[in-house]
Design a protein around this motif. Structure first.
Motif, short mmCIF file in Angstrom:
data_model
loop_
_atom_site.label_atom_id
_atom_site.label_comp_id
_atom_site.label_asym_id
_atom_site.label_seq_id
_atom_site.Cartn_x
_atom_site.Cartn_y
_atom_site.Cartn_z
N GLN A 57 43.73 46.94 35.81
CA GLN A 57 42.12 46.70 35.91
C GLN A 57 42.02 45.52 36.89
O GLN A 57 42.59 44.47 36.79
N SER A 83 39.85 42.16 38.07
CA SER A 83 38.95 41.40 37.53
C SER A 83 38.12 40.63 38.64
O SER A 83 38.75 40.56 40.06
N ASP A 85 30.64 36.88 36.28
CA ASP A 85 29.75 37.79 36.15
C ASP A 85 28.79 37.20 35.14
O ASP A 85 29.24 36.33 34.20
#
Ligand code: HAM
Length: 414
Positions: free
Chosen positions: A2, A4, A11
């Motif tokens: 994943q 980031s 975010d």
């Protein structure tokens, strides 16, 4: 694996964005009261604009600027701050014909810093710039705007530090004295390599170096305030008189200098924070020479500040955070007929009611559970033949004529 977000970027999730929006809207409301008009500038500019404006020998330019070349080989940079871009826009569009001119902005900034709490590589600033007055009245006005904004945001433990760097003449005598003081430390290893290399070019920077050993040297250095000419001393005294008159408390910090080279005269910063964590939430000052630095033949006195939105949000009191709690829907439409539910939601929204409806294809019972889970104040039961409102807080039920959306909205919004 994943992926980031890169270090130093975050975010901003729905709960947090509300606090950011709250800070921005409080600021924009105050700007309206003070007569500051919003201006937008591009997120990237020619690198040379920032080099000249902010100063070649500063951390922002030497270490932190994000630069890139476009396909024509033009050297561009993501903006590290807003002041230089606004000055460029003021000159480019001749916004100096009816001075004073007042501008405000909310922008994203980019600096390649070592990330830590409150120190990001992508962050947001809200700021204001006042062009055309060399008088302390303008310094007082922008400080007052920053103060009122931070107070209204609920920034805790607000502390204003002020200082004066003086004009070009004061600066020459000060830089001479500072250099004389620093030179003996140059060969003794008491300064970090960056400060050593800056000694001959920009000794002022030694005073805001973050290295412990340089801080120790800086502690004994002479202060700019002791080298003010009579005019600059009078300007500074008048600013203090005006701040006192309008009840803005301040602390004089004789060694306060700022990390950007364009300042002269008044400089200031606001510190704030919960639980004794006193971060700098706002920085600003006078920059009468910036327009000339970036190539203007016209010199326009100016003064302004920028508040770091992320830091302001960290410093906000719980009571302010509560004001920004997630909005719950006013109404939730419950219906077996999807087209009717769509129409009901559209009509209620047209009347200003925050409305949700089922998107999961649930039967009426499931929709009732969703209404409660969403925290809706009212359920709106809609069918071809009837319209019924049910208030979750009181249990009250109100039958209306089918299609009486205006009446329904009036009841819900009462
Ligand atoms: P500055 O002190 O570099 O000044 O930045 C203003 C504020 O932006 C700081 O007080 C801080 O709250 C926030 N800030 C700065 N760097 C970061 C970072 N890496 N992460 C998060 N927040 C940050 C200026 O930028 C000047 N243009 C201010 C000004 C306007 N002076 C005159 N007019």
């Amino acid at each position: 694996m994943q992926i980031s977000a890169p270090p130093g970027t975050v975010d901003i999730l729905p709960e947090e964005i509300r606090r950011d929006r709250f800070a921005e809207s409080v600021f924009m409301d105050k700007c309206r009261l003070f007569g500051y008009n919003e201006i937008h500038t591009p997120v990237f500019e020619y690198s040379r604009l920032f080099r000249r404006g902010v100063g070649h020998v500063t951390d922002i330019i030497e270490k932190e600027l994000y630069t890139f070349s476009d396909k024509h080989g033009e050297k561009l940079a993501l903006r590290p701050e807003g002041t230089t871009s606004v000055a460029r826009a003021v000159l480019q569009h001749g916004l100096y014909n009816n001075l004073p001119s007042r501008f405000c902005y909310k922008i994203t900034c980019y600096r390649q810093e070592d990330p830590e709490e409150g120190r990001l590589r992508e962050f947001h600033q809200i700021g204001a710039e006042c062009y055309g007055s060399a008088l302390p009245q303008a310094d007082c006005e922008v400080i007052s705007l920053a103060y009122q904004s931070l107070k209204a945001m609920g920034a805790e433990n607000l502390l204003l530090n002020i200082n004066s760097l003086g004009c070009g003449e004061c600066r020459v005598s000060y830089i001479n004295a500072l250099t004389r003081y620093l030179l003996p430390f140059a060969n003794s290893g008491a300064l970090c390599p960056t400060c050593l290399s800056r000694l001959g070019k920009n000794p002022l920077r030694v005073l805001d170096c973050k290295e412990q050993r340089c801080k120790a040297v800086a502690a004994g250095a002479p202060a700019p305030i002791d080298f003010l000419c009579p005019d600059c001393a009078a300007h500074y005294a008048e600013l203090k008189r005006q701040l006192t008159a309008i009840g803005i408390p301040f602390v004089e910090k004789p060694k306060l200098i700022r990390g950007l080279d364009y300042y002269n005269g008044t400089v200031f910063e606001f510190k704030a924070g919960k639980g004794g964590r006193n971060g700098t939430v706002c920085g600003g000052g006078r920059y009468d020479g910036l327009c000339s630095r970036i190539g203007s033949e016209k010199s326009i006195p100016a003064v302004g500040f920028a508040i770091g939105v992320e830091r302001a949000v960290l410093a906000m009191a719980e009571s302010s955070s509560a004001k920004t709690a997630q909005q719950k829907p006013d109404a939730y439409v419950i219906s077996d007929d999807t087209a009717l539910a769509a129409a009901a939601a559209a009509c209620l929204r047209n009347e200003g009611v925050c409305t949700e409806r089922d998107l999961l294809g649930l039967p009426a019972e499931g929709q009732e559970k969703s209404a409660k889970a969403a925290g809706a104040r009212w359920s709106v039961y809609a069918s071809e033949a009837s319209l019924r409102l049910h208030c979750h807080a009181t249990g009250e039920s109100i039958a209306l004529k089918s299609g009486a959306w205006k009446q329904a909205a009036d009841i819900i919004l009462k």
